[in-house]
Design a protein around this motif. Structure first.
Motif, PDB file in Angstrom:
ATOM      1  N   GLY A  58       7.828  -3.063   7.147  1.00 41.39           N
ATOM      2  CA  GLY A  58       7.286  -3.239   6.385  1.00 41.39           C
ATOM      3  C   GLY A  58       6.838  -3.600   5.040  1.00 41.39           C
ATOM      4  O   GLY A  58       6.573  -3.218   3.753  1.00 41.39           O
ATOM      5  N   THR A  59       6.068  -2.109   4.977  1.00 40.17           N
ATOM      6  CA  THR A  59       4.687  -1.381   4.502  1.00 40.17           C
ATOM      7  C   THR A  59       5.976  -0.566   3.297  1.00 40.17           C
ATOM      8  O   THR A  59       5.074  -0.664   2.424  1.00 40.17           O
ATOM      9  N   LEU A  60       6.944   0.299   4.344  1.00 37.29           N
ATOM     10  CA  LEU A  60       7.820   0.518   2.975  1.00 37.29           C
ATOM     11  C   LEU A  60       8.693  -0.289   2.275  1.00 37.29           C
ATOM     12  O   LEU A  60       8.986  -0.333   1.174  1.00 37.29           O
TER      13      LEU A  60
ATOM     14  N   PRO B 224      -8.578   8.754   9.847  1.00 36.86           N
ATOM     15  CA  PRO B 224      -8.992   9.639   8.960  1.00 36.86           C
ATOM     16  C   PRO B 224      -7.231   9.648   7.998  1.00 36.86           C
ATOM     17  O   PRO B 224      -6.515  10.323   7.212  1.00 36.86           O
ATOM     18  N   PHE B 225      -6.443   8.583   8.529  1.00 39.23           N
ATOM     19  CA  PHE B 225      -5.214   9.219   8.271  1.00 39.23           C
ATOM     20  C   PHE B 225      -4.530   7.904   7.088  1.00 39.23           C
ATOM     21  O   PHE B 225      -3.141   7.535   7.420  1.00 39.23           O
ATOM     22  N   ASP B 226      -5.212   7.412   6.604  1.00 40.96           N
ATOM     23  CA  ASP B 226      -4.644   6.774   5.141  1.00 40.96           C
ATOM     24  C   ASP B 226      -4.422   7.172   4.349  1.00 40.96           C
ATOM     25  O   ASP B 226      -4.797   6.506   2.640  1.00 40.96           O
ATOM     26  N   MET B 227      -3.528   7.900   3.988  1.00 37.49           N
ATOM     27  CA  MET B 227      -2.577   8.528   2.545  1.00 37.49           C
ATOM     28  C   MET B 227      -2.649   7.100   1.889  1.00 37.49           C
ATOM     29  O   MET B 227      -2.315   7.105   0.204  1.00 37.49           O
ATOM     30  N   PRO B 228      -1.065   6.827   2.885  1.00 45.98           N
ATOM     31  CA  PRO B 228      -0.216   5.857   1.905  1.00 45.98           C
ATOM     32  C   PRO B 228      -1.255   4.648   1.080  1.00 45.98           C
ATOM     33  O   PRO B 228      -0.830   3.620   0.380  1.00 45.98           O
ATOM     34  N   VAL B 229      -2.753   4.084   1.521  1.00 44.26           N
ATOM     35  CA  VAL B 229      -3.533   3.553   0.413  1.00 44.26           C
ATOM     36  C   VAL B 229      -4.826   3.730   0.333  1.00 44.26           C
ATOM     37  O   VAL B 229      -5.774   3.439   0.553  1.00 44.26           O
ATOM     38  N   ALA B 230      -4.921   6.287   0.256  1.00 49.17           N
ATOM     39  CA  ALA B 230      -6.035   6.002  -0.846  1.00 49.17           C
ATOM     40  C   ALA B 230      -5.828   5.739  -2.027  1.00 49.17           C
ATOM     41  O   ALA B 230      -5.342   5.458  -3.176  1.00 49.17           O
TER      42      ALA B 230
ATOM     43  N   GLY C 215      -1.523   1.481  -2.867  1.00 54.64           N
ATOM     44  CA  GLY C 215      -0.952   2.289  -2.073  1.00 54.64           C
ATOM     45  C   GLY C 215       0.314   1.094  -2.252  1.00 54.64           C
ATOM     46  O   GLY C 215      -0.004  -0.090  -3.007  1.00 54.64           O
ATOM     47  N   PRO C 216       0.789   0.744  -1.589  1.00 54.25           N
ATOM     48  CA  PRO C 216       1.919  -0.329  -1.356  1.00 54.25           C
ATOM     49  C   PRO C 216       1.662  -1.358  -1.556  1.00 54.25           C
ATOM     50  O   PRO C 216       2.369  -3.102  -1.695  1.00 54.25           O
ATOM     51  N   TYR C 217       0.667  -2.084  -1.323  1.00 59.77           N
ATOM     52  CA  TYR C 217      -0.228  -3.234  -1.416  1.00 59.77           C
ATOM     53  C   TYR C 217      -0.766  -3.483  -2.635  1.00 59.77           C
ATOM     54  O   TYR C 217      -1.381  -4.364  -2.515  1.00 59.77           O
TER      55      TYR C 217
ATOM     56  N   GLY D 201      -3.571 -12.985  -2.369  1.00 61.92           N
ATOM     57  CA  GLY D 201      -4.190 -14.254  -1.408  1.00 61.92           C
ATOM     58  C   GLY D 201      -3.751 -14.009   0.115  1.00 61.92           C
ATOM     59  O   GLY D 201      -4.191 -12.324   1.014  1.00 61.92           O
ATOM     60  N   LEU D 202      -3.062 -14.502   0.283  1.00 68.74           N
ATOM     61  CA  LEU D 202      -2.947 -15.059   1.360  1.00 68.74           C
ATOM     62  C   LEU D 202      -1.555 -13.560   2.269  1.00 68.74           C
ATOM     63  O   LEU D 202      -1.914 -12.877   3.681  1.00 68.74           O
ATOM     64  N   ARG D 203      -0.903 -13.454   1.379  1.00 68.64           N
ATOM     65  CA  ARG D 203      -0.007 -12.779   1.169  1.00 68.64           C
ATOM     66  C   ARG D 203      -1.065 -11.308   1.933  1.00 68.64           C
ATOM     67  O   ARG D 203      -0.760  -9.732   2.617  1.00 68.64           O
ATOM     68  N   PHE D 204      -1.531 -10.694   1.377  1.00 72.39           N
ATOM     69  CA  PHE D 204      -2.308  -9.229   1.288  1.00 72.39           C
ATOM     70  C   PHE D 204      -3.616  -9.457   2.847  1.00 72.39           C
ATOM     71  O   PHE D 204      -3.263  -8.630   3.375  1.00 72.39           O
ATOM     72  N   ALA D 205      -4.148 -10.786   3.301  1.00 76.33           N
ATOM     73  CA  ALA D 205      -4.825 -10.888   4.008  1.00 76.33           C
ATOM     74  C   ALA D 205      -4.058 -10.429   5.698  1.00 76.33           C
ATOM     75  O   ALA D 205      -3.691 -10.238   6.856  1.00 76.33           O
ATOM     76  N   PHE D 206      -2.107 -11.073   5.096  1.00 82.92           N
ATOM     77  CA  PHE D 206      -1.526 -11.396   7.073  1.00 82.92           C
ATOM     78  C   PHE D 206      -1.492  -9.117   6.942  1.00 82.92           C
ATOM     79  O   PHE D 206      -0.949  -8.895   7.995  1.00 82.92           O
ATOM     80  N   PHE D 207      -1.258  -8.827   5.815  1.00 90.24           N
ATOM     81  CA  PHE D 207      -1.358  -6.602   5.699  1.00 90.24           C
ATOM     82  C   PHE D 207      -2.011  -6.610   7.016  1.00 90.24           C
ATOM     83  O   PHE D 207      -2.141  -5.629   7.559  1.00 90.24           O
TER      84      PHE D 207
END
Length: 319
Positions: free
Chosen positions: A122-124, A203-209, A216-218, A223-229
């Motif tokens: 889903g992140t990809l 400390p492994f949050d490099m995809p959302v740095a 990152g991907p988000y 709104g709610l789509r961001f809240a779902f992540f």
């Protein structure tokens, strides 16, 4: 099993899936407020900021749902649902007690590992479909992280399955003995670190740095789509914590376990979740090369060593 029992189990799993991640999210807010001196989350609603979670929910509902014009719209809209649903399917087979589970399948451990990995897809999908270069870079980082840490995660779980002689989480829980606290400790440490990286938690949050990739991907989600992540992240913490509690801590095993076995599983899982949350407030973000080095030079060899120890122990105990 009757239709009524199936419906009841589905409802219980759904309610637990909606409540437990929110509880973990509220706990994280309070831990951060105490450990980092953040006063804001302690005021909403009066006593200990109990209404902060409600305020966050109202905020997300009020925000506009924006889809970028350059985005692949069907994939962009579907990605949050996939990230969230994968952990719902995983939670359905995690046993909370000797006879308490949503579904008891023979290879439930394999099922949890398989569907739990779908959440990262889903992140990809979010990173690729957003039409944003920062989102794409975050998605590629998530893919590299998934490939690197999926192997030690599976190897550590293989050690527990070998020790119990089964791929069923229920059977593993019944086979558990206090000796596992020492015998399987290296595998438990590998699982905890790899699961934290799989969830892209600090400390492994490099995809959302945020200092490098905005979010990152988000980045393009609102709104709610961001809240779902966000909810999927907390649901992942719930699933991984309960899974480690069943594998290494014996799940429902404890005093009066026939009466309050479910409570023991939840308390053990909550303790592991607190460790995952604590790491966010205590550890700085790693560099990408450090991330890969930990996976391939430390976790994979340690997981293989654990498998060798388990294999030797099983052979010795079988004689």
């Amino acid at each position: 099993m009757t239709v009524t029992e199936v419906v009841l189990r589905c409802l219980i799993v759904l309610v637990g899936f909606l409540v437990l991640p929110l509880l973990i999210g509220q706990t994280e807010h309070k831990l951060m407020a105490h450990m980092q001196g953040r006063l804001g989350p302690m005021y909403a609603g009066g006593f200990h900021g109990w209404a902060q979670l409600v305020a966050d929910g109202v905020k997300f509902v009020q925000k506009e749902d924006v889809v970028p014009s350059a985005a692949d719209k069907p994939v962009f809209r579907f990605a949050p649902a996939l990230a969230l649903a994968s952990y719902l399917m995983a939670l359905a087979v995690v046993p909370l007690g000797p006879v308490t589970w949503g579904a008891n399948v023979p290879g439930s451990l394999v099922w949890v590992l398989a569907v739990g990995g779908i959440g990262t897809l889903g992140t990809l999908m979010a990173g690729w479909s957003s039409g944003n270069k920062y989102s794409l870079l975050g998605g590629l980082r998530a893919a590299a992280q998934l490939i690197s840490y999926e192997l030690p995660l599976i190897l550590s779980c293989a050690s527990f399955a070998m020790a119990a002689g089964s791929l069923s989480l229920v059977a593993i829980g019944h086979a558990w003995t206090p000796w596992w606290l020492i015998w399987q400790l290296p595998g438990a440490l590998v699982f905890l670190v790899a699961a934290t990286a799989e969830l892209q938690r600090p400390p492994f949050d490099m995809p959302v740095a945020d200092s490098e990739l905005v979010f990152g991907p988000y980045t393009e989600y609102t709104g709610l789509r961001f809240a779902f992540f966000l909810l999927a992240e907390y649901a992942g913490i719930v699933v991984m914590s309960l899974l480690l509690a069943v594998l290494w801590l014996g799940g429902w095993t404890g005093p009066f376990d026939h009466q309050i076995g479910v409570l023991w599983t939840l308390l053990k899982g909550f303790g592991i979740a607190l460790v995952i949350l604590w790491m966010r407030m205590s550890w700085p973000r790693l560099r990408e090369d450090q991330l890969q080095r930990i996976a391939w030079l430390w976790l994979v060899p340690l997981a293989l060593l654990q498998i060798a120890i388990t294999a030797a122990g099983v052979v010795l105990m079988s004689r």
